[in-house]
Design a protein around this motif. Structure first.
Motif, PDB file in Angstrom:
ATOM      1  N   GLU A   9       0.818  -1.221   0.000  1.00 11.48           N
ATOM      2  CA  GLU A   9       0.000   0.000   0.000  1.00 11.48           C
ATOM      3  C   GLU A   9       0.849   1.267   0.000  1.00 11.48           C
ATOM      4  OE1 GLU A   9      -3.641   0.445   2.123  1.00 11.48           O
ATOM      5  OE2 GLU A   9      -3.720  -1.698   2.580  1.00 11.48           O
ATOM      6  N   PHE A  10       2.057   1.186   0.549  1.00 11.75           N
ATOM      7  CA  PHE A  10       2.941   2.346   0.592  1.00 11.75           C
ATOM      8  C   PHE A  10       4.092   2.222  -0.412  1.00 11.75           C
ATOM      9  CE2 PHE A  10       0.621   2.814   4.487  1.00 11.75           C
ATOM     10  CZ  PHE A  10       0.504   4.185   4.643  1.00 11.75           C
ATOM     11  N   GLY A  11       3.937   1.326  -1.366  1.00 11.82           N
ATOM     12  CA  GLY A  11       4.939   1.181  -2.422  1.00 11.82           C
ATOM     13  C   GLY A  11       6.300   0.725  -1.905  1.00 11.82           C
ATOM     14  N   GLY A  12       6.315   0.049  -0.764  1.00 19.63           N
ATOM     15  CA  GLY A  12       7.575  -0.446  -0.201  1.00 19.63           C
ATOM     16  C   GLY A  12       8.479   0.649   0.340  1.00 19.63           C
ATOM     17  N   THR A  13       7.918   1.845   0.540  1.00 20.96           N
ATOM     18  CA  THR A  13       8.730   2.977   0.999  1.00 20.96           C
ATOM     19  C   THR A  13       8.310   3.425   2.397  1.00 20.96           C
ATOM     20  OG1 THR A  13       7.258   4.638   0.053  1.00 20.96           O
ATOM     21  CG2 THR A  13       9.027   3.819  -1.368  1.00 20.96           C
ATOM     22  N   CYS A  14       9.158   4.213   2.996  1.00 20.44           N
ATOM     23  CA  CYS A  14       8.876   4.800   4.305  1.00 20.44           C
ATOM     24  C   CYS A  14       7.717   5.785   4.159  1.00 20.44           C
ATOM     25  CB  CYS A  14      10.123   5.508   4.840  1.00 20.44           C
ATOM     26  SG  CYS A  14       9.864   6.407   6.380  1.00 20.44           S
ATOM     27  N   ALA A  15       6.703   5.633   5.001  1.00 19.88           N
ATOM     28  CA  ALA A  15       5.539   6.526   4.947  1.00 19.88           C
ATOM     29  C   ALA A  15       5.895   7.959   5.318  1.00 19.88           C
ATOM     30  CB  ALA A  15       4.454   6.010   5.890  1.00 19.88           C
ATOM     31  N   TYR A  16       7.022   8.153   5.995  1.00 19.73           N
ATOM     32  CA  TYR A  16       7.415   9.481   6.455  1.00 19.73           C
ATOM     33  C   TYR A  16       8.340  10.206   5.477  1.00 19.73           C
ATOM     34  CZ  TYR A  16       5.587   7.527  10.798  1.00 19.73           C
ATOM     35  OH  TYR A  16       4.797   6.926  11.750  1.00 19.73           O
ATOM     36  N   CYS A  17       9.415   9.541   5.053  1.00 21.13           N
ATOM     37  CA  CYS A  17      10.394  10.227   4.194  1.00 21.13           C
ATOM     38  C   CYS A  17      10.368   9.747   2.753  1.00 21.13           C
ATOM     39  CB  CYS A  17      11.807  10.090   4.774  1.00 21.13           C
ATOM     40  SG  CYS A  17      12.511   8.429   4.637  1.00 21.13           S
ATOM     41  N   GLY A  18       9.691   8.637   2.492  1.00 23.72           N
ATOM     42  CA  GLY A  18       9.583   8.122   1.130  1.00 23.72           C
ATOM     43  C   GLY A  18      10.761   7.278   0.672  1.00 23.72           C
ATOM     44  N   ALA A  19      11.722   7.009   1.564  1.00 19.96           N
ATOM     45  CA  ALA A  19      12.909   6.229   1.186  1.00 19.96           C
ATOM     46  C   ALA A  19      12.580   4.742   1.080  1.00 19.96           C
ATOM     47  CB  ALA A  19      14.012   6.442   2.218  1.00 19.96           C
ATOM     48  N   THR A  20      13.351   4.061   0.252  1.00 26.49           N
ATOM     49  CA  THR A  20      13.293   2.598   0.213  1.00 26.49           C
ATOM     50  C   THR A  20      14.342   2.068   1.186  1.00 26.49           C
ATOM     51  OG1 THR A  20      14.859   2.550  -1.627  1.00 26.49           O
ATOM     52  CG2 THR A  20      12.517   2.502  -2.194  1.00 26.49           C
ATOM     53  N   ALA A  21      14.267   0.787   1.478  1.00 26.36           N
ATOM     54  CA  ALA A  21      15.209   0.171   2.415  1.00 26.36           C
ATOM     55  C   ALA A  21      16.634   0.292   1.896  1.00 26.36           C
ATOM     56  CB  ALA A  21      14.857  -1.296   2.613  1.00 26.36           C
ATOM     57  N   SER A  22      17.540   0.666   2.791  1.00 28.63           N
ATOM     58  CA  SER A  22      18.955   0.763   2.438  1.00 28.63           C
ATOM     59  C   SER A  22      19.787   0.470   3.677  1.00 28.63           C
ATOM     60  CB  SER A  22      19.283   2.169   1.921  1.00 28.63           C
ATOM     61  OG  SER A  22      19.201   3.111   2.974  1.00 28.63           O
ATOM     62  N   ALA A  23      21.062   0.253   3.457  1.00 25.93           N
ATOM     63  CA  ALA A  23      21.960   0.054   4.595  1.00 25.93           C
ATOM     64  C   ALA A  23      22.025   1.325   5.432  1.00 25.93           C
ATOM     65  CB  ALA A  23      23.351  -0.338   4.107  1.00 25.93           C
ATOM     66  N   GLU A  24      21.951   2.465   4.777  1.00 31.02           N
ATOM     67  CA  GLU A  24      22.050   3.743   5.486  1.00 31.02           C
ATOM     68  C   GLU A  24      20.878   3.964   6.442  1.00 31.02           C
ATOM     69  OE1 GLU A  24      21.422   8.032   3.883  1.00 31.02           O
ATOM     70  OE2 GLU A  24      23.541   7.520   3.564  1.00 31.02           O
ATOM     71  N   ASN A  25      19.649   3.638   6.007  1.00 29.94           N
ATOM     72  CA  ASN A  25      18.491   3.854   6.881  1.00 29.94           C
ATOM     73  C   ASN A  25      18.098   2.594   7.652  1.00 29.94           C
ATOM     74  OD1 ASN A  25      16.846   2.262   5.147  1.00 29.94           O
ATOM     75  ND2 ASN A  25      16.054   4.056   4.084  1.00 29.94           N
ATOM     76  N   ARG A  26      18.854   1.536   7.500  1.00 28.91           N
ATOM     77  CA  ARG A  26      18.704   0.274   8.233  1.00 28.91           C
ATOM     78  C   ARG A  26      17.391  -0.448   7.982  1.00 28.91           C
ATOM     79  NH1 ARG A  26      19.104   1.976  13.777  1.00 28.91           N
ATOM     80  NH2 ARG A  26      18.491   3.993  12.987  1.00 28.91           N
ATOM     81  N   GLY A  27      16.834  -0.227   6.810  1.00 31.78           N
ATOM     82  CA  GLY A  27      15.666  -0.989   6.392  1.00 31.78           C
ATOM     83  C   GLY A  27      14.331  -0.379   6.775  1.00 31.78           C
ATOM     84  N   ILE A  28      13.276  -1.048   6.317  1.00 32.72           N
ATOM     85  CA  ILE A  28      11.897  -0.607   6.551  1.00 32.72           C
ATOM     86  C   ILE A  28      11.284  -1.524   7.610  1.00 32.72           C
ATOM     87  CG2 ILE A  28       9.621  -0.280   5.500  1.00 32.72           C
ATOM     88  CD1 ILE A  28      11.669   1.682   4.379  1.00 32.72           C
ATOM     89  N   VAL A  29      10.683  -0.898   8.617  1.00 33.75           N
ATOM     90  CA  VAL A  29      10.097  -1.628   9.747  1.00 33.75           C
ATOM     91  C   VAL A  29       8.684  -1.101   9.999  1.00 33.75           C
ATOM     92  CG1 VAL A  29      12.338  -2.055  10.834  1.00 33.75           C
ATOM     93  CG2 VAL A  29      11.042  -0.009  11.451  1.00 33.75           C
ATOM     94  N   PRO A  30       7.850  -1.874  10.701  1.00 31.53           N
ATOM     95  CA  PRO A  30       6.528  -1.362  11.066  1.00 31.53           C
ATOM     96  C   PRO A  30       6.658  -0.300  12.162  1.00 31.53           C
ATOM     97  CG  PRO A  30       6.671  -3.761  11.436  1.00 31.53           C
ATOM     98  CD  PRO A  30       8.023  -3.272  11.070  1.00 31.53           C
ATOM     99  N   ASP A  31       5.976   0.813  11.993  1.00 31.64           N
ATOM    100  CA  ASP A  31       5.952   1.862  13.004  1.00 31.64           C
ATOM    101  C   ASP A  31       4.525   2.033  13.489  1.00 31.64           C
ATOM    102  OD1 ASP A  31       7.056   3.969  14.611  1.00 31.64           O
ATOM    103  OD2 ASP A  31       6.153   5.398  13.230  1.00 31.64           O
ATOM    104  N   HIS A  32       4.348   2.050  14.794  1.00 30.96           N
ATOM    105  CA  HIS A  32       3.023   2.256  15.401  1.00 30.96           C
ATOM    106  C   HIS A  32       2.579   3.699  15.191  1.00 30.96           C
ATOM    107  CE1 HIS A  32       4.566  -1.135  17.809  1.00 30.96           C
ATOM    108  NE2 HIS A  32       3.301  -1.432  18.046  1.00 30.96           N
ATOM    109  N   LEU A  33       1.390   3.910  14.671  1.00 28.74           N
ATOM    110  CA  LEU A  33       0.831   5.261  14.598  1.00 28.74           C
ATOM    111  C   LEU A  33       0.396   5.700  15.994  1.00 28.74           C
ATOM    112  CD1 LEU A  33      -1.171   4.946  11.263  1.00 28.74           C
ATOM    113  CD2 LEU A  33       0.966   6.194  11.645  1.00 28.74           C
ATOM    114  N   VAL A  34      -0.337   4.832  16.686  1.00 28.77           N
ATOM    115  CA  VAL A  34      -0.634   5.042  18.106  1.00 28.77           C
ATOM    116  C   VAL A  34       0.436   4.246  18.843  1.00 28.77           C
ATOM    117  CG1 VAL A  34      -2.274   4.667  20.004  1.00 28.77           C
ATOM    118  CG2 VAL A  34      -3.114   5.265  17.701  1.00 28.77           C
ATOM    119  N   ALA A  35       1.273   4.935  19.583  1.00 27.00           N
ATOM    120  CA  ALA A  35       2.413   4.295  20.242  1.00 27.00           C
ATOM    121  C   ALA A  35       1.975   3.243  21.250  1.00 27.00           C
ATOM    122  CB  ALA A  35       3.253   5.364  20.944  1.00 27.00           C
TER     123      ALA A  35
END
Length: 180
Positions: A39-65
């Motif tokens: 649904e998010f095109g495999g990218t970070c919902a916040y910055c739009g980046a794809t997984a990389s070594a620099e950003n240490r990959g894509i993980v689930p983030d809680h909207l409600v903590a």
């Protein structure tokens, strides 16, 4: 080099663990996570980046903590690069986007809100999740933890002060050291 901060991590983990009594759903199947990523095109919902070594990959983030009884379920998670996930911390996600990515915030907020509209989620509260007896027990545990934590912090402070005094004394000539 500073220590590992086990004391503060212990506090965080105990509080998070207590919240799991109220909101126990902390699992997303691989299929569900794959759909969220799609649904998010495999990218970070916040910055739009794809997984990389620099950003240490894509993980689930809680909207409600988790600290607000949020669960790891579709409707309460978005894909986030680990960098954004770490920087957001406990900030509300809209506030994080507006502060960190002001130029893109409106569009990204709209995209997440569209996702939320399709995948309805409401966090549980202790009052709605527990029986009256369980609620009394739960609230008692929270109070006991806060008491224990305050006592532990008091002891930690005393020990740190003693160690600081001892370290300062060790640098003084013997004739100037106090007797203890």
């Amino acid at each position: 080099m500073k220590g590992t901060q086990h004391f503060s991590r212990m506090n965080y983990n105990v509080r998070r663990g207590l919240r799991e009594i109220v909101a126990p759903d902390h699992r997303v199947s691989k299929q569900e996570w794959a759909l969220v990523l799609t649904e998010f095109g495999g990218t970070c919902a916040y910055c739009g980046a794809t997984a990389s070594a620099e950003n240490r990959g894509i993980v689930p983030d809680h909207l409600v903590a988790v600290t607000d009884f949020g669960e790891l379920v579709p409707g309460n998670i978005v894909p986030a690069c680990q960098t954004c996930n770490d920087s957001r911390g406990n900030k509300p996600w809209r506030e994080f986007l507006a502060g960190r990515f002001p130029a893109d915030a409106a569009g990204r907020i709209k995209r997440i809100e569209q996702y939320i509209a399709v995948h309805n989620y409401s966090p549980r509260s202790p009052e709605s999740s527990l029986t009256p007896d369980e609620l009394v027990q739960y609230n008692g545990l929270v109070v006991e933890w806060e008491f224990f934590l305050a006592k532990a912090q008091e002891l930690q402070s005393k020990v740190a002060q003693r160690r600081s005094l001892a370290a300062n004394n060790s640098f003084k000539p013997k004739s100037l050291r106090g007797s203890a």
